[in-house]
Every structure is written in structure tokens, then in C-alpha cells.
Design an enzyme around this catalytic site. Structure first.
Site, mmCIF file in Angstrom:
data_model
loop_
_atom_site.group_PDB
_atom_site.id
_atom_site.type_symbol
_atom_site.label_atom_id
_atom_site.label_comp_id
_atom_site.label_asym_id
_atom_site.label_seq_id
_atom_site.Cartn_x
_atom_site.Cartn_y
_atom_site.Cartn_z
ATOM 1 N N ASN A 6 35.259 50.184 29.726
ATOM 2 C CA ASN A 6 33.957 50.250 30.402
ATOM 3 C C ASN A 6 33.235 51.503 29.913
ATOM 4 O O ASN A 6 33.559 52.612 30.321
ATOM 5 C CB ASN A 6 34.184 50.289 31.921
ATOM 6 N N LYS A 8 30.260 52.357 30.555
ATOM 7 C CA LYS A 8 29.257 52.827 31.511
ATOM 8 C C LYS A 8 27.927 53.094 30.778
ATOM 9 O O LYS A 8 27.616 52.369 29.824
ATOM 10 C CB LYS A 8 29.773 54.048 32.276
ATOM 11 N N HIS A 93 31.642 46.834 40.697
ATOM 12 C CA HIS A 93 32.108 48.193 40.389
ATOM 13 C C HIS A 93 31.647 49.156 41.485
ATOM 14 O O HIS A 93 30.520 49.043 41.982
ATOM 15 C CB HIS A 93 31.578 48.643 39.026
ATOM 16 N N GLU A 95 30.601 52.089 41.412
ATOM 17 C CA GLU A 95 29.366 52.833 41.138
ATOM 18 C C GLU A 95 28.145 51.998 41.532
ATOM 19 O O GLU A 95 27.114 52.549 41.919
ATOM 20 C CB GLU A 95 29.329 53.254 39.659
ATOM 21 N N GLU A 162 40.437 49.401 41.581
ATOM 22 C CA GLU A 162 39.970 50.741 41.213
ATOM 23 C C GLU A 162 39.739 51.557 42.484
ATOM 24 O O GLU A 162 38.652 51.451 43.092
ATOM 25 C CB GLU A 162 38.636 50.661 40.448
ATOM 26 N N GLY A 168 37.190 58.850 37.483
ATOM 27 C CA GLY A 168 36.624 60.065 36.889
ATOM 28 C C GLY A 168 37.132 61.368 37.474
ATOM 29 O O GLY A 168 36.557 62.425 37.234
ATOM 30 N N SER A 201 40.830 56.826 36.037
ATOM 31 C CA SER A 201 41.428 57.959 35.323
ATOM 32 C C SER A 201 42.617 57.594 34.432
ATOM 33 O O SER A 201 43.511 58.412 34.220
ATOM 34 C CB SER A 201 41.845 59.055 36.310
HETATM 35 P P1 13P Z 1 37.516 56.516 34.452
HETATM 36 O O1 13P Z 1 38.580 55.917 33.576
HETATM 37 O O2 13P Z 1 36.554 57.377 33.709
HETATM 38 O O3 13P Z 1 38.101 57.150 35.662
HETATM 39 O O4 13P Z 1 36.620 55.307 34.983
HETATM 40 C C1 13P Z 1 37.233 54.215 35.553
HETATM 41 C C2 13P Z 1 36.238 53.159 35.756
HETATM 42 O O5 13P Z 1 35.339 53.288 36.571
HETATM 43 C C3 13P Z 1 36.348 51.952 34.936
HETATM 44 O O6 13P Z 1 35.538 50.937 35.418
#
Ligand code: 13P
Length: 240
Positions: A6, A8, A93, A95, A162, A168, A201
């Protein structure tokens, strides 16, 4: 095993050059793993061209809930994503949940993706507060029930667990907690369980711990997935 990258809101046309080493790597390790890149929408078409004749695939990171065309400024629907080469779409997700998506909207989005034959990477997970209040399974139950409401055929669904607090932050759940959550998710589906991935992470250090959790079918990787060396390292270590 699935590895979903991903990206982002990162990456531009030049970043696609970094895929060449990953393509080479995947060719020498054919059929061992499935690697799917989910770049920003602007890169779906050029990336799918670049990945043609490789065994890597492309997905999107979100879509509008209406699979038809319409007056929705700034939005992109599942049909459009499919049309430019996406085979998958990440939905739910955290976010985007944080930005206002609720379970009902996510349910409509999942239906619109299935309608055009996109595979769905459906994200679920608890916040830190919910974890501290021991609400993890309750939250997962609600997200899964509402997100997949009245979807009979779940063959296009992949679940990504997740935990919001692990995204993150460099933190990952204790193995016993992770196993518990993944088995709980699996228990919601009976005999026809979808693939269940872990995300949050994931990196080339903690993959040694994560890969030992046999109930996990793969990983959804954010930060580390933008660096070809890191993603290759994660995949290599998974199989060593
Ligand atoms: P990180 O691997 O940066 O923690 O992000 C995970 C994520 O949100 C994948 O969709």
C-alpha cells in the site's frame, strides 16, 4: 502468501523505475508468493503497463460507492479502476475510516467493487483505546458484520487485520494477541474462510516473528513497501 504493497499517497512516475528489481526478483521466485502493488490512482495505468508480463499485480486504495458514472467531483469508481488495470481494491482502511467512512459506506463500496469483479482487501482493526478497553473482538465483529452485510458470495474478499495503533508506529501486536484476533476473524466465516492478512508496521526485522504465525495468509505493508530492497527482504525472510 500474499504481500500487498500500500503506497498510500506516495509515488510518481519516476518511482516506477524502482519496480524493475522487484520484477526481476519475482521472476526467479515464481509461484512462491503473490505480490500486489496498490499505488495512488495516478499510477495504476502506467504501473499495470510496466508490470505486464510479470507476476505482480496492481490494485487501488479506495473507490467511490457508486459503480456507475455520475456527478461526483474528485471521485473514482470501481469500474474506472478496473478499466485502467486494477485487479484489487483496498477498502475500509483505517485512514479512510478516520476521515469519515463508516461501516455502511464501506459495505456499499465493497459491493460496488465486487460488481465489477475487483477483489477486495477489506481492512478491519481496533484503535488503541478499544484495545485498552478490551473491545477488540467486539469491534472486529461489528466491522465484519456491517462491512459484509448481505454479501453472499465472499470469494472475492480478503481480510486485512490492521490494528490502528500499529499502523506507522513501529509497534506490532504480541503474537498471542495477533493469533487470537486472526482466529476470531476466521471464526466469523465458518468453513469458507477468506484469506486473512496482517498489516501494521511490517518490516524486515519483525517479519521473522510474524511469519511464524501460521494462521496468517500474508501481509499488507505500508511504509516498507515503497522501498524495493525492503519489500524483497521481507519476502525473502518469509521463506527462509
Ligand atoms: P505501515 O506498514 O506503514 O505501518 O502501514 C500499514 C498500512 O496501513 C497498510 O495498509
Amino acid at each position: 502468501m500474499f504481500f500487498i504493497a500500500n503506497w498510500k499517497m506516495f509515488g510518481d512516475l519516476r518511482t516506477l523505475n524502482s519496480l524493475d528489481n522487484v520484477i526481476k526478483f519475482s521472476k526467479t521466485n515464481k509461484n512462491k508468493f503473490k505480490l500486489i502493488y496498490c499505488p495512488p490512482n495516478t499510477l495504476i495505468r502506467p504501473m499495470s503497463k510496466r508490470l505486464k508480463n510479470s507476476n505482480l499485480e496492481v490494485g487501488a486504495q479506495n473507490c467511490h460507492e457508486n459503480d456507475d458514472y455520475g456527478a461526483f467531483t474528485g471521485q473514482v469508481n470501481s469500474r474506472m479502476l478496473k478499466n485502467v488495470g486494477a485487479k484489487y481494491v483496498i477498502l475500509g482502511h483505517s485512514e479512510n475510516r478516520k476521515a469519515g467512512e463508516n461501516d455502511n459506506l464501506i459495505n456499499l463500496k465493497i459491493k460496488s467493487a465486487i460488481k465489477v469483479d475487483l477483489k477486495v482487501i477489506f481492512c478491519v482493526g481496533e484503535t488503541l483505546k478499544e484495545k485498552k478497553n478490551k473491545k477488540t473482538t467486539q469491534v472486529l465483529k461489528k466491522q465484519i458484520e456491517k462491512g459484509l452485510q448481505s454479501i453472499k458470495n465472499k470469494s472475492k474478499i480478503i481480510i486485512a487485520y490492521e490494528p490502528v495503533w500499529s499502523i506507522g508506529t513501529g509497534l506490532i501486536p504480541k503474537s498471542e494477541d495477533l493469533i487470537k484476533s486472526v482466529l476470531f476473524i476466521r471464526s466469523r466465516f465458518g468453513r469458507k474462510s477468506p484469506k486473512i492478512l496482517y498489516g501494521g508496521s511490517v518490516n524486515s526485522d519483525n517479519i521473522n516473528q510474524l511469519k511464524n504465525i501460521k494462521s496468517i495468509d500474508g501481509f499488507l505493508i505500508g511504509g516498507a513497501s515503497q522501498d524495493p530492497k525492503k519489500i524483497i527482504d521481507i519476502i525473502k525472510k518469509t521463506y527462509i
